[in-house]
Design an enzyme around this catalytic site. Sequence first.
Site, PDB file in Angstrom:
ATOM      1  N   LYS A   9       0.799  -1.106  -0.132  1.00  0.00           N
ATOM      2  CA  LYS A   9       0.035  -0.164   0.134  1.00  0.00           C
ATOM      3  C   LYS A   9       0.881   1.284   0.002  1.00  0.00           C
ATOM      4  O   LYS A   9       2.119   1.270   0.128  1.00  0.00           O
ATOM      5  CB  LYS A   9      -1.019  -0.145   1.227  1.00  0.00           C
ATOM      6  CG  LYS A   9      -1.849  -1.283   1.056  1.00  0.00           C
ATOM      7  CD  LYS A   9      -2.969  -1.147   2.380  1.00  0.00           C
ATOM      8  CE  LYS A   9      -3.941  -2.336   2.355  1.00  0.00           C
ATOM      9  NZ  LYS A   9      -4.822  -2.110   3.445  1.00  0.00           N
ATOM     10  N   TYR A  49     -11.961  -2.646  -3.711  1.00  0.00           N
ATOM     11  CA  TYR A  49     -12.477  -2.815  -2.423  1.00  0.00           C
ATOM     12  C   TYR A  49     -14.005  -2.704  -2.468  1.00  0.00           C
ATOM     13  O   TYR A  49     -14.693  -2.474  -1.492  1.00  0.00           O
ATOM     14  CB  TYR A  49     -11.989  -1.806  -1.490  1.00  0.00           C
ATOM     15  CG  TYR A  49     -10.552  -1.788  -0.990  1.00  0.00           C
ATOM     16  CD1 TYR A  49     -10.078  -2.914  -0.375  1.00  0.00           C
ATOM     17  CD2 TYR A  49      -9.511  -0.657  -1.275  1.00  0.00           C
ATOM     18  CE1 TYR A  49      -8.896  -3.085   0.316  1.00  0.00           C
ATOM     19  CE2 TYR A  49      -8.613  -1.155  -0.737  1.00  0.00           C
ATOM     20  CZ  TYR A  49      -8.019  -2.056  -0.109  1.00  0.00           C
ATOM     21  OH  TYR A  49      -6.818  -2.139   0.409  1.00  0.00           O
ATOM     22  N   GLU A 126      -8.951 -10.072  -8.228  1.00  0.00           N
ATOM     23  CA  GLU A 126      -7.952  -9.087  -8.013  1.00  0.00           C
ATOM     24  C   GLU A 126      -6.864  -9.289  -8.759  1.00  0.00           C
ATOM     25  O   GLU A 126      -6.266  -8.312  -9.433  1.00  0.00           O
ATOM     26  CB  GLU A 126      -7.407  -9.180  -6.359  1.00  0.00           C
ATOM     27  CG  GLU A 126      -8.533  -8.926  -5.540  1.00  0.00           C
ATOM     28  CD  GLU A 126      -7.954  -9.159  -3.989  1.00  0.00           C
ATOM     29  OE1 GLU A 126      -7.148  -9.716  -3.757  1.00  0.00           O
ATOM     30  OE2 GLU A 126      -8.953  -8.817  -3.382  1.00  0.00           O
TER      31      GLU A 126
HETATM   32  P1  IDP Z   1      -8.024  -7.198   4.903  1.00  0.00           P
HETATM   33  O1  IDP Z   1      -6.923  -5.903   4.319  1.00  0.00           O
HETATM   34  O2  IDP Z   1      -7.060  -7.526   6.206  1.00  0.00           O
HETATM   35  O3  IDP Z   1      -8.305  -8.091   4.269  1.00  0.00           O
HETATM   36  P2  IDP Z   1     -10.485  -6.124   5.134  1.00  0.00           P
HETATM   37  O4  IDP Z   1     -11.479  -6.279   6.328  1.00  0.00           O
HETATM   38  O5  IDP Z   1     -10.561  -6.670   3.861  1.00  0.00           O
HETATM   39  O6  IDP Z   1      -9.002  -6.304   5.879  1.00  0.00           O
HETATM   40  O7  IDP Z   1     -10.587  -4.425   5.093  1.00  0.00           O
HETATM   41  C1  IDP Z   1      -9.704  -3.842   3.823  1.00  0.00           C
HETATM   42  C2  IDP Z   1      -8.813  -2.661   4.516  1.00  0.00           C
HETATM   43  O8  IDP Z   1      -9.736  -1.820   4.727  1.00  0.00           O
HETATM   44  C3  IDP Z   1      -7.873  -2.699   5.649  1.00  0.00           C
HETATM   45  O9  IDP Z   1      -6.816  -3.490   5.224  1.00  0.00           O
HETATM   46  C4  IDP Z   1      -7.820  -1.500   6.111  1.00  0.00           C
HETATM   47  O10 IDP Z   1      -6.902  -0.736   5.434  1.00  0.00           O
HETATM   48  C5  IDP Z   1      -9.286  -0.960   5.882  1.00  0.00           C
HETATM   49  N1  IDP Z   1     -10.066  -1.088   6.987  1.00  0.00           N
HETATM   50  C6  IDP Z   1     -10.624  -2.410   7.470  1.00  0.00           C
HETATM   51  N2  IDP Z   1     -11.636  -2.034   8.617  1.00  0.00           N
HETATM   52  C7  IDP Z   1     -11.279  -0.968   9.043  1.00  0.00           C
HETATM   53  C8  IDP Z   1     -11.710  -0.094   9.947  1.00  0.00           C
HETATM   54  O11 IDP Z   1     -12.435  -0.665  10.882  1.00  0.00           O
HETATM   55  N3  IDP Z   1     -11.125   1.201   9.998  1.00  0.00           N
HETATM   56  C9  IDP Z   1     -10.365   1.899   8.955  1.00  0.00           C
HETATM   57  N4  IDP Z   1      -9.961   0.850   7.998  1.00  0.00           N
HETATM   58  C10 IDP Z   1     -10.366  -0.258   8.083  1.00  0.00           C
END
Ligand code: IDP
Length: 150
Positions: A9, A49, A126
């Site tokens: 990222k 996303y 993806e």
């Molecule tokens: P992951 O990256 O571990 O698969 P996901 O739940 O798919 O997690 O969420 C995608 C991305 O969104 C996360 O990596 C993080 O950067 C962001 N994200 C997820 N949950 C939150 C939150 O509660 N607050 C802020 N950003 C979040």
Amino acid sequence: MEKTFVMLKPDAVQRNLAGEIISRLEKRGLKLVAIKMLRIDNELAEQHYGEHKGKPFFQSLVNFITSAPVIAMIWEGENAVQVARKMMGNTDPQKAEPGTIRGDYALFTGNNIVHGSDSLESAAREIGLFFSPGEIINYKKELEPWVYGD
Ligand code: IDP
Ligand code: MG
């Protein structure tokens, strides 16, 4: 062999962690089969996303991922999806175990430095979003028997 999509990222690139993260995946025995640097636009961010659309953090996530260049990669190996996820650690870096990428280099969920596909289906989706088939390199590495046995 299984393929997974991993993305460094914007914070990983800006904080000079790209080499370190690539090195960890390499040393584990995963094989890099595609790599590119790009600046993600809004459309690609919203596609990538899409599952999070409507969540409170969606807009900040899109803003963040489009804010500076990323490095998109495909890594190949046995069980590559789950292996890479485990190496990344919990989504919330404060919950991620030390020794994981997020557990060693990040402190905040919004800036958790690395993305990895969460299933085979996500990986296929993806990979298709970021790479054309011609950009994926099929090649042999002589050390594979030393990673997996004969
Ligand atoms: P992951 O990256 O571990 O698969 P996901 O739940 O798919 O997690 O969420 C995608 C991305 O969104 C996360 O990596 C993080 O950067 C962001 N994200 C997820 N949950 C939150 C939150 O509660 N607050 C802020 N950003 C979040
Ligand atoms: Mg995810």
